[in-house]
Design a protein around this motif. Sequence first.
Motif, PDB file in Angstrom:
ATOM      1  N   SER A 455       0.870  -1.329  -0.086  1.00  0.00           N
ATOM      2  CA  SER A 455       0.041  -0.039   0.023  1.00  0.00           C
ATOM      3  C   SER A 455       0.812   1.215  -0.087  1.00  0.00           C
ATOM      4  O   SER A 455       2.021   1.401   0.547  1.00  0.00           O
ATOM      5  N   LEU A 456       0.311   2.329  -0.436  1.00  0.00           N
ATOM      6  CA  LEU A 456       1.108   3.534  -0.713  1.00  0.00           C
ATOM      7  C   LEU A 456       1.312   4.015   0.720  1.00  0.00           C
ATOM      8  O   LEU A 456       2.499   4.435   1.120  1.00  0.00           O
ATOM      9  N   ALA A 457       0.248   3.579   1.513  1.00  0.00           N
ATOM     10  CA  ALA A 457       0.651   4.266   3.087  1.00  0.00           C
ATOM     11  C   ALA A 457       1.882   3.474   3.780  1.00  0.00           C
ATOM     12  O   ALA A 457       2.601   4.314   4.406  1.00  0.00           O
ATOM     13  N   LEU A 459       4.461   2.641   2.091  1.00  0.00           N
ATOM     14  CA  LEU A 459       5.656   3.422   1.325  1.00  0.00           C
ATOM     15  C   LEU A 459       5.886   4.804   2.195  1.00  0.00           C
ATOM     16  O   LEU A 459       6.826   5.176   2.401  1.00  0.00           O
ATOM     17  N   ALA A 460       4.817   5.453   2.409  1.00  0.00           N
ATOM     18  CA  ALA A 460       4.743   6.853   2.973  1.00  0.00           C
ATOM     19  C   ALA A 460       5.150   6.976   4.235  1.00  0.00           C
ATOM     20  O   ALA A 460       5.807   7.908   4.729  1.00  0.00           O
ATOM     21  N   ASP A 461       4.656   5.963   5.023  1.00  0.00           N
ATOM     22  CA  ASP A 461       5.224   5.953   6.504  1.00  0.00           C
ATOM     23  C   ASP A 461       6.594   5.353   6.880  1.00  0.00           C
ATOM     24  O   ASP A 461       7.043   5.255   7.978  1.00  0.00           O
ATOM     25  N   MET A 462       7.335   4.819   5.729  1.00  0.00           N
ATOM     26  CA  MET A 462       8.276   4.464   5.895  1.00  0.00           C
ATOM     27  C   MET A 462       9.744   5.412   6.461  1.00  0.00           C
ATOM     28  O   MET A 462       9.323   6.783   5.905  1.00  0.00           O
TER      29      MET A 462
END
Lengths: 478, 379, 99
Positions: A455-457, A459-462
């Motif tokens: 999920s994009l989430a 990746l975004a939260d990495m």
Amino acid sequence: MSAPAYDIAIIGAGPAGMAAAHEAVNVGLKVVIIDEQAAPGGQIYRDVERVAMERRHDLDVLGADYKYGYGLVDGLQASSVTHLAGHTVWQIERNGTVWCSDGKIAKQVDAKRVLLATGAMERPVPVPGWTLPGVMTAGAAQILMKSAGMIPDGPIAICGSGPLLLLIADQLVRAGAKIAVVAETTSFTDYLRAAPHLLRALKGADYLRKGIAMRRRLKTSGVRIVSGISDLRITGSDKAEGVSYRVGGSVKSFAAETVLLHQGVVPNTQATRQLRLEHIWHEQQHYWYPKTGQNGSTEAEAIYIAGDGAGINGARAAEAAGRLTALEIACSLGKISRADFDLKSPPWFSELDHHQSVRPLLDAMFPPPKEILNPPDDATLVCRCEEITAGDVRKAAKLGAPGPNQLKAFLRAGMGPCQGRMCGLTVTEVLAAAHGKSPADIGAYRIRPPLKPLSLAELADMETGDGDVTLASPSSGP
Amino acid sequence: MPDQTAPGNFDVAVIGGGMIGPALSLGLLERNLKVCILDEGDDVLRVARGNFGLVWFQGKGFGMPRYVEWTRRSATLYPEFAAELKEHTGVDVGHANPGGLELLLGEEELAHRQRYIGQIYQQGGGKEYEVEFLDRKQVEEMLPGVGLGEDVVGASYSPIDGHVNPLFLLRAMHTRFQQAGGTYLPHHRVSEVRKNGGAYDVVTEKGIVSAAKVVIAAGHGLRELGPPLGLDIPIRPQRGHILVTERTKQILPMPISSFRQTVEGSIMLGVSAEEAGYDDTINTGTVAKIAERAARTIPALRHLNIVRTWAALRVLTPDKCPVYAESETHPGIYAVASHSGVTLAAVNAKVASGWIAGDPAPEQFDAFGVERFDAQKTA
Amino acid sequence: MLRRRHNDGKVVKITIDGEAVDARAGESVAAAVLAHASGATRTTPVSGAPRASYCMMGVCFECLMEIDGEPNRQGCMVRVEEGMSVRRQQGARDMERAS
């Protein structure tokens, strides 16, 4: 940069991965094993622990070769290996960084060495009707027996070729399933072609004995086995209703609610492709395998490969290769000396040799048929995700698409969620035939991360280090 | 089969089968010229496959009003260009011109964008420049059903902006090229162009192709091929990353400079700029940053799965504006380079091709030559 | 359609398209759905064609399902859990979660 947390990150907890982990821990390496499944075993020993503990009635059906895997699983769980179960690897870097996800959070795992033990997958079998509900791979039926104790209800047609075909038929019969027909694409000429390899295979005579016994058992239990079939088609509109094929000049058809397809297994090369390692074309078995050097080493210093992912040799050979590769890695890290390696490795080398010896015979006996490699019917779907047919691929070839990557750009083939796993080999073959070239010269899809969708989430939260990058296009301004 | 060896003489040999070469070639074929496209193999640096698919106007041409005009001209020609491709090839390249947005996060970005767009307007002498600023409420009205992140303060908007399916565009151009009698030669990597009497010998891995004129539309290949031919153009690679989501129901009615929903339903997310030489591998840190900004801009995107990422190397000139140049030392050899191959495809096919065929250069081209880089070197 | 050879496993209650279904502990969601009904487990976002699980090992992505509101999950890679809500997908997913 701080030192990597692990000496080895092993990807995949099948026979190669489990054996490698065991061996690596024994020589004092710090090991993490990352596996997509909830329990160790890979596909071959899938859920073997639960079956051995809680579903012993299924153990009888699945047989002794399956039960054997319990020892490996048990060994892994008793060891000090960090086991990241249910973690999907979505990117591997050549320096040993592995990115994975548990479905909620993306994580970075750093290791000095990465051992890819990602195994095999069944060769996709593009025949008319293969996308209908009710059509599965033979391996899928076996996984359902292993993981859920389930069998197809209603008549089954088992079609294709390879040693696994009869094994699964045999298991299904013992499990009480109703088999309408076992239809083999293998013909008498394939058996003849295999004859020269018999002598070498005698070392692996146990494999041959098992195969012959299985065929006999199936016949005596009344299963119809037909050899040398061609022009296989699955009929039905919203789901499979039966199969038809040509044999000895006439067309036969059988009603079946479940159709199981199998044409052998091929290395799963998604990870090795993503790493841009060199791959070699297996002329006889028509698959790609990554080029490996001494005991699983590759052109990338930190990357090693063991098991069927490096070329198909079966579970027991994979196990031996896993151990040898773990020792090779220990040697490369200075954990053991070359002399230690020479002391520890001989039993595994002879084990490997024993289990590999039958392979040339099997490879010659079960060549994938041409009509599967390069589907003659233009309407046959090749890319299941994007619904691209063999005819579409041929048309793009005429347009000049020299290889799979240009084709991808033209047709979107290989761009769906499976990321080319199901169409990669076929696209290469169809293009090769259209251009009159060898698949080796046509090449394969370039594989890019993520190896599996995430999920994009995530990746975004990495949390990643700040690189020298701006989020801007040339039209966004300076 | 198109894969044959060096067949005969051509009026024009176009080096490069990406976005620029085929577009120019289509125009050349319309003038009944004999044209071939020389292309490389399958797995090479393919800038043309790394496209986002924007037909984009706003923000381009900083410091070069001629580029603003040229881009506008291409956007204006696009509907006709796309219709012709569809009529001849049956391939719908999915061109749409619903206008486009650049969403701005925070007052600082807004002020920066206003300054930048304002300067382009001023540079054009205060003439027409079709870019306006919208506040958050106006953006919400334009994107019904798309929940904007709290940080979105507004957007710059241009009615000229649009998008196209770049893969279908590539396929349609190749199909039309061959339909119209062009000769496509893959696996013909060019190593050298030599003068031979009044024509040129193009030396390829498969033999020599002769042509009266040669167009170098080879992306980064120009760095090697150009200098011996008097076309020493300082292009460089700039790595950009793109993320693609799984297919989802249509939600974005228009392209946003960093998001675009394809007709198939997947959403492309960009865009980044990195100096990485010719390394086109994926940088996970960059992917994370793109994802983070996307999630900040439209939070619902967080739920979507990313199925693919890729990195491609933009062909960038020092002033980010295109090059259309004929060699002074080797007349009949042309270099065309731009990072906007998709946006400029229509004008390349319809107008720039005529310049190669021998028409007078379009008035914009005095700005697109190589002299400007000499000036920059000595400056 | 699949059947369980033995029904002695621990029951895990889930719903499939709103219907209460008894699955067994350790089964994948895809297996539970195949044992519940024959035919398609989704339709494709490309043409709406009916599809069902093909490989059962996470390779083919045919068993994409909505699990606890989250679309496009591989049903063969997720084990059933008490109270889980599973839906067969029709065509392309929505951008938002279903619940």
